[in-house]
Write a protein that holds these residues in place. Structure first.
Motif, PDB file in Angstrom:
ATOM      1  N   ALA A  81       3.900 -16.893  29.789  1.00  0.00           N
ATOM      2  CA  ALA A  81       3.864 -15.117  30.506  1.00  0.00           C
ATOM      3  C   ALA A  81       2.806 -14.154  28.955  1.00  0.00           C
ATOM      4  N   LEU A  82       3.117 -15.686  27.603  1.00  0.00           N
ATOM      5  CA  LEU A  82       2.781 -14.624  26.993  1.00  0.00           C
ATOM      6  C   LEU A  82       1.047 -15.899  25.831  1.00  0.00           C
TER       7      LEU A  82
ATOM      8  N   PRO B 190      14.896 -21.315  29.851  1.00  0.00           N
ATOM      9  CA  PRO B 190      14.261 -19.394  30.671  1.00  0.00           C
ATOM     10  C   PRO B 190      13.484 -18.790  29.916  1.00  0.00           C
ATOM     11  N   ALA B 191      14.109 -18.249  29.231  1.00  0.00           N
ATOM     12  CA  ALA B 191      13.411 -17.381  28.118  1.00  0.00           C
ATOM     13  C   ALA B 191      12.213 -17.870  27.585  1.00  0.00           C
ATOM     14  N   ILE B 192      12.632 -18.997  27.103  1.00  0.00           N
ATOM     15  CA  ILE B 192      11.430 -19.280  25.935  1.00  0.00           C
ATOM     16  C   ILE B 192       9.993 -20.138  27.325  1.00  0.00           C
TER      17      ILE B 192
ATOM     18  N   LEU C 240       9.467 -18.008  30.126  1.00  0.00           N
ATOM     19  CA  LEU C 240       9.158 -17.649  30.299  1.00  0.00           C
ATOM     20  C   LEU C 240       7.808 -16.411  29.303  1.00  0.00           C
ATOM     21  N   MET C 241       8.658 -17.576  28.010  1.00  0.00           N
ATOM     22  CA  MET C 241       7.434 -16.847  26.574  1.00  0.00           C
ATOM     23  C   MET C 241       6.699 -17.494  26.476  1.00  0.00           C
TER      24      MET C 241
ATOM     25  N   LYS D 141      22.470 -27.664  24.713  1.00  0.00           N
ATOM     26  CA  LYS D 141      23.139 -26.818  25.765  1.00  0.00           C
ATOM     27  C   LYS D 141      23.063 -25.585  25.275  1.00  0.00           C
ATOM     28  N   GLY D 142      22.567 -25.164  24.062  1.00  0.00           N
ATOM     29  CA  GLY D 142      22.081 -24.149  23.242  1.00  0.00           C
ATOM     30  C   GLY D 142      20.480 -23.829  24.217  1.00  0.00           C
ATOM     31  N   TYR D 143      19.757 -25.286  24.068  1.00  0.00           N
ATOM     32  CA  TYR D 143      18.402 -25.479  24.091  1.00  0.00           C
ATOM     33  C   TYR D 143      17.955 -25.174  25.805  1.00  0.00           C
ATOM     34  N   ALA D 144      19.368 -25.670  26.624  1.00  0.00           N
ATOM     35  CA  ALA D 144      18.711 -25.288  27.549  1.00  0.00           C
ATOM     36  C   ALA D 144      19.174 -23.759  28.634  1.00  0.00           C
ATOM     37  N   LEU D 145      20.422 -23.309  27.595  1.00  0.00           N
ATOM     38  CA  LEU D 145      20.498 -22.203  28.181  1.00  0.00           C
ATOM     39  C   LEU D 145      19.105 -21.135  27.803  1.00  0.00           C
ATOM     40  N   ALA D 146      18.530 -21.482  26.454  1.00  0.00           N
ATOM     41  CA  ALA D 146      17.751 -20.755  25.773  1.00  0.00           C
ATOM     42  C   ALA D 146      16.042 -20.874  27.057  1.00  0.00           C
TER      43      ALA D 146
ATOM     44  N   SER E   5       0.267 -18.598  26.250  1.00  0.00           N
ATOM     45  CA  SER E   5      -0.998 -18.996  27.526  1.00  0.00           C
ATOM     46  C   SER E   5      -1.775 -18.264  27.607  1.00  0.00           C
TER      47      SER E   5
ATOM     48  N   ALA F 232      23.703 -28.554  21.098  1.00  0.00           N
ATOM     49  CA  ALA F 232      22.598 -27.372  20.963  1.00  0.00           C
ATOM     50  C   ALA F 232      22.014 -28.141  21.773  1.00  0.00           C
TER      51      ALA F 232
END
Lengths: 300, 271
Positions: free
Chosen positions: A38-39, A30-32, A34-35, A23-28, A41, A21
């Protein structure tokens, strides 16, 4: 030295292998990230700014509730917020009522080319929001499409002046602009209904209207509720539509927020109005969901 | 009897849906219609056919710059948000993540928050960190709203795909990286193209975030907004709007066809 880096990289590798899992968090990530940047904070900063007031000199700030007090002291501000909630509630209801039969038709009566119908109905939603709203201004305007058309046909002598720059124009325009947000969730919930349930109702002697009211409608309620919320929540903060077709009587809270950032140049006040309207919307949504739950319990 | 009543209700619904489609399309068809009208007012009776407004639109000062600005925001935005969306969708469909629902909720937030409030929250942040407003700040705002779109388009594509294909590739000795390029990527391809096209369109048409986050450089929607104040420029704005509509409609039809390819009746691909 070298062996210790080998060791850490080895343990990182085994950690990697033991918990896929990660790896899953690592993949996600950049999107996290960003949120968060940019959202989350910016929203914290927005909340922080709403408690600031200027103290004479330009870089000194003080924490206080003054912006909130200011808002609630001005009846114009409070009225605008109430009107925004009222307008968006009506918009959500009108949009869903108009969209339901069309979604029903596509879900139950179209058997071939469903995709074509869905694309046709959602296509306008992708085109420029600004232009769609603007064309309503042209349609409803004093010298616009409707007035000039009716005068040309000799049906009226004077242009009708009650069709633009009021609440009705805002509601009509928003119901048009947000149609896709109502059709899609309703269509999905209708499409999921097991057709044999409706047939069973028929076989048990229910007529069509009763079987709709007692089987189809309740089963499509999740879609209806989603549609109401998807239209209600964003329209409360709309700026373009009230600005272009609302006139002074159709102003909404978004226009006040914008003027605090523009003409008034009072960012903390604008931040406070944003926070107040978001809290109000959240509160309204919770009330609505509680009400729906209560109704459901009474019915079942 | 029951058959005929069924047909009549179907007939009513069909007529209603057609009228509803007219209601949805009328305002949009209206812009191109009057962009060819030989008169400065958008009113009946129409005066005659002209291409003058289209010619005026092409030669408008500032229009080319705005068009270029919109492209230079939308192209990086669609590439970045589709990459992030693809990684997120892969993470959510391949791995059992603790807190996957919370993550999905987080990604939904930008779509259910009024763009106006997203815009001012970002404006305050950029100001706070001393970042000057520019096309870059507009791009950050657009990536924020495009990543959720991209993610949900790609999630629906990847949820329906057979995981065993990837396992077979690994068993046959492909490295995970090659497996991605030779199996996952081709299967997800229609979704990726759809995501690129849709996020490009969203960024290209987006007004509110750009309104707050742009500095001196204006994107195309900002340019149109500034022209709306001058009644004399209206017909040229109609021509510009029509041109944008035609391009958008074309892009979206291609994107939708890619996205729904071979899955016309499955409900999870609707949104």
């Amino acid at each position: 030295m070298k062996s210790s880096t080998d060791k850490t990289s080895l343990s990182a590798m085994s950690l990697w292998r033991r918990y896929p899992a990660l790896k899953g968090y690592a993949l996600a990530s950049p999107a996290i990230l960003l949120m968060i940047v940019a959202l989350v904070s910016p929203f914290l900063l927005l909340a922080g700014t709403s408690f600031k007031i200027e103290t004479g000199s330009s870089d000194e700030w003080m924490l206080s509730l003054a912006n909130y007090e200011f808002f609630f002291e001005k009846s114009h501000y409070v009225n605008t917020l109430v009107r925004s909630i009222f307008i968006s509630t009506l918009v959500a209801l009108v949009t869903v009522l108009l969209a339901y039969p069309a979604a029903y038709f596509i879900a139950f009566h179209v058997h071939e080319n469903k995709m074509l119908w869905l694309i046709m109905i959602t296509l306008p939603f992708w085109t420029s929001y600004l232009l769609r709203v603007f064309s309503w201004k042209l349609i409803l305007g004093y010298n616009g499409f409707i007035n000039s058309g009716l005068m040309w046909l000799d049906l009226i002598k004077q242009p009708l002046d009650f069709i633009l720059y009021n609440t009705n124009a805002v509601i009509l325009t928003l119901a048009h602009a947000w149609a896709a947000f109502a059709i899609l969730p309703i269509y999905v919930s209708l499409q999921k209904i097991d057709k044999s349930l409706i047939e069973a109702a028929h076989d048990l002697g229910e007529n069509k209207i009763y079987s709709f009211l007692r089987v189809t409608l309740p089963l499509s309620m999740p879609g209806v509720v989603a549609a109401l919320l998807l239209v209600f929540i964003p329209t409360v903060g709309d700026y373009v539509t009230p600005k272009l077709v609302g006139g002074p009587k159709g102003l909404m809270i978004g226009n006040l927020i914008q003027s605090a950032f523009g003409r008034l140049d009072n960012w903390p006040l604008g931040a406070a109005i944003s926070i107040i309207s978001m809290i109000t919307v959240t509160f309204a949504v919770c009330l609505f969901l509680l009400g729906i739950n209560r109704v459901r319990k009474v019915l079942i | 009897m029951s058959k005929s009543s069924l047909n009549s209700s179907s007939g009513w619904l069909r007529s209603y849906t057609v009228i509803y489609l007219v209601f949805i399309y009328l305002p949009i068809l209206f812009l191109p219609l009057f962009s060819f009208n030989d008169g400065i007012y958008v009113a009946f009776p129409m005066s005659g056919f002209t291409l003058n407004w289209w010619a005026e639109m092409v030669n408008q000062p500032g229009m080319h710059k705005a068009l270029w600005n919109s492209f230079s925001v939308a192209v990086p935005v669609c590439l970045i948000s589709t990459t992030l969306g693809m990684m997120g969708a892969k993470a959510l469909t391949t791995y059992k993540l603790y807190g996957a629902r919370a993550l999905t909720g987080l990604f939904t937030l930008p779509l259910v928050t009024p763009f106006l409030i997203l815009g001012i929250a970002l404006l305050i942040s950029f100001d706070n960190y001393g970042i000057d407003l520019s096309l870059f700040t507009v791009g950050v705002g657009h990536v924020l709203i495009c990543v959720p779109f991209s993610l949900f388009v790609l999630l629906s594509r990847m949820e329906s795909f057979d995981r065993s294909l990837e396992e077979v590739a690994l068993d046959l000795g492909e490295t995970p990286w090659m497996m991605f390029w030779r199996v996952t990527f081709p299967i997800a391809m229609p979704g990726i193209v759809a995501s690129l096209l849709l996020t490009f369109t969203i960024s290209f048409d987006e007004f509110l975030l750009a309104f707050f986050l742009t500095g001196d450089a204006s994107t195309l929607p900002i340019f149109i907004w500034s022209q709306l104040r001058f009644p004399g420029k209206l017909p040229a704005v109609l021509a510009l709007g029509s041109a944008i509509l035609i391009v958008t409609v074309f892009i979206v039809i291609v994107a939708e066809l890619m996205r729904r390819k071979g899955s016309a009746n499955s409900t999870e691909n609707v949104i």
